[in-house]
Design a protein around this motif. Structure first.
Motif, PDB file in Angstrom:
ATOM      1  N   ALA A 258       0.768  -0.906   0.025  1.00 37.66           N
ATOM      2  CA  ALA A 258       0.297  -0.246   0.172  1.00 37.66           C
ATOM      3  C   ALA A 258       0.486   1.633   0.302  1.00 37.66           C
ATOM      4  O   ALA A 258       0.320   2.595  -0.954  1.00 37.66           O
ATOM      5  CB  ALA A 258      -0.554   0.170   1.107  1.00 37.66           C
ATOM      6  N   THR A 259       1.378   1.130   0.757  1.00 31.71           N
ATOM      7  CA  THR A 259       2.996   2.370   0.855  1.00 31.71           C
ATOM      8  C   THR A 259       3.700   2.388  -0.414  1.00 31.71           C
ATOM      9  O   THR A 259       4.570   3.520   0.094  1.00 31.71           O
ATOM     10  CB  THR A 259       3.241   2.495   2.194  1.00 31.71           C
ATOM     11  N   GLY A 260       4.174   1.652  -0.938  1.00 32.18           N
ATOM     12  CA  GLY A 260       5.220   1.159  -2.526  1.00 32.18           C
ATOM     13  C   GLY A 260       6.667   1.563  -1.396  1.00 32.18           C
ATOM     14  O   GLY A 260       8.013   1.304  -1.559  1.00 32.18           O
ATOM     15  N   LEU A 261       6.970   0.640  -0.102  1.00 26.18           N
ATOM     16  CA  LEU A 261       7.927   0.527   0.203  1.00 26.18           C
ATOM     17  C   LEU A 261       9.135  -1.380   0.269  1.00 26.18           C
ATOM     18  O   LEU A 261       7.818  -1.962  -0.337  1.00 26.18           O
ATOM     19  CB  LEU A 261       8.112   0.933   1.902  1.00 26.18           C
ATOM     20  N   GLU A 262       9.525  -1.246   0.184  1.00 27.13           N
ATOM     21  CA  GLU A 262      10.355  -2.197  -0.224  1.00 27.13           C
ATOM     22  C   GLU A 262      10.261  -3.917   0.882  1.00 27.13           C
ATOM     23  O   GLU A 262      10.667  -2.969   1.938  1.00 27.13           O
ATOM     24  CB  GLU A 262      12.144  -1.870  -0.760  1.00 27.13           C
TER      25      GLU A 262
END
Length: 324
Positions: A258-262
């Motif tokens: 959802a947040t685009g974090l790896e």
């Protein structure tokens, strides 16, 4: 369950579409019974939202939630004021200011606390401690929680710096290209800056940590007209607290998507938060503190009346929600 995969373009497109709707129509139409439109800020502070969706907790609680992404709490709160969403996320700083303009605002829950606010600077720019930020250019989303802790930490160190308005999506590029020497920002942009700078990153935090409240807000009329839906929403969020606290893989995967974090970053980021959906006794006082700060720097008019924030806390829906 489907995971929420928002790319930056989709986030901005949703924000612009909502803004156009509010401008053109002067407000939004009421959502259908049993449904809530949630203005979700793309930030791990509100991790319960993607976890509740991906793990089927909204379905379990009996509520349909339409998730509309926003880059900042200020933007989500504007959509709430315009009637484009039923529930909005907002940090304590934008919420304190919004309540002055919108006395109908109500706080229905505080989903998480975060005391990890800090500067990230380039060591190669000759920065090793906060004192080295004197006279430097610092990228920050003005009016946000990051603006609050940046001014607090600088004042504590007795220095001044140039705070440059920079949106969360531009933060990484601003410091990576050297147009600024440091940034003050919230997650997930903060983790992305640290990852981008690698060994050149230096993280600096003041002694007096800032404990951010991650709020869920509605208008007084929505609290009354959609009481059952809000209770169900908060029940689902409470169910999401434990998987996040326990760092369960499915919960972390939902937040990362959802947040685009790896995936390699999400565990460390999630560990910075206290995920417990509640309404603590310190909340009203903290909101008043943020409002006084906003007055002191001219973010709100000096003659504005600071409201009784305790009267804006609406505990009814949370009291009626199931415990996780």
């Amino acid at each position: 369950m489907r995971s929420i995969r928002y790319r930056l373009g989709a986030v901005l497109a949703a924000v612009f579409a909502l803004a156009a709707t509010v401008t053109a129509c002067g407000g939004g139409q009421a959502s259908a019974p049993g449904t809530l439109r949630l203005g979700w800020v793309v930030d791990p502070c509100w991790s319960q939202v993607p976890v509740a969706r991906d793990l089927g907790l909204f379905d379990k609680a009996g509520v349909r939630v339409e998730i509309l992404p926003f880059p900042t709490g200020a933007a989500a709160l504007e959509a709430l004021a315009g009637g484009a969403v039923d529930i909005a996320n907002g940090g304590d700083v934008p919420t304190a200011a919004a309540a002055i303009k919108n006395p109908a605002l109500r706080v229905v829950a505080d989903g998480a606390r975060w005391d990890g606010g800090r500067f990230v600077a380039r060591r190669s720019a000759g920065i090793d401690e906060i004192a080295d930020l004197a006279g430097r250019r610092i990228a920050v989303p003005l009016g946000s929680s990051a603006h609050f802790f940046a001014t607090r930490f600088l004042a504590e160190a007795g220095i001044t710096a140039e705070l440059v308005q920079t949106g969360p999506a531009e933060i990484v590029a601003a410091v990576s290209t050297g147009s600024v020497d440091a940034v003050a920002v919230f997650q997930p942009a903060l983790a992305k800056v640290v990852a981008a700078l690698g060994a050149d990153a230096v993280e600096l935090q003041g002694r007096d940590k800032y404990n951010q409240h991650s709020l869920y807000l509605a208008t007084a009329s929505t609290v009354e007209s959609k009481s059952a839906e809000i209770k169900a929403l908060l029940s689902a969020l409470r169910l999401a607290d434990a998987p996040l606290t326990n760092r369960e893989p499915a919960a972390l995967a939902a937040v990362a998507a959802a947040t685009g974090l790896e995936q390699g970053l999400i565990g460390g980021v999630a560990s910075e938060f206290e995920f417990r959906t509640e309404l603590g006794p310190e909340l009203a006082g903290d909101l008043a503190d943020r409002a006084r700060w906003a007055k002191s720097i001219g973010r709100i008019p000096v003659d504005a009346t600071i409201p009784d924030y305790g009267a804006l806390v609406a505990p009814g829906p949370l009291n009626g929600a199931a415990n996780g």
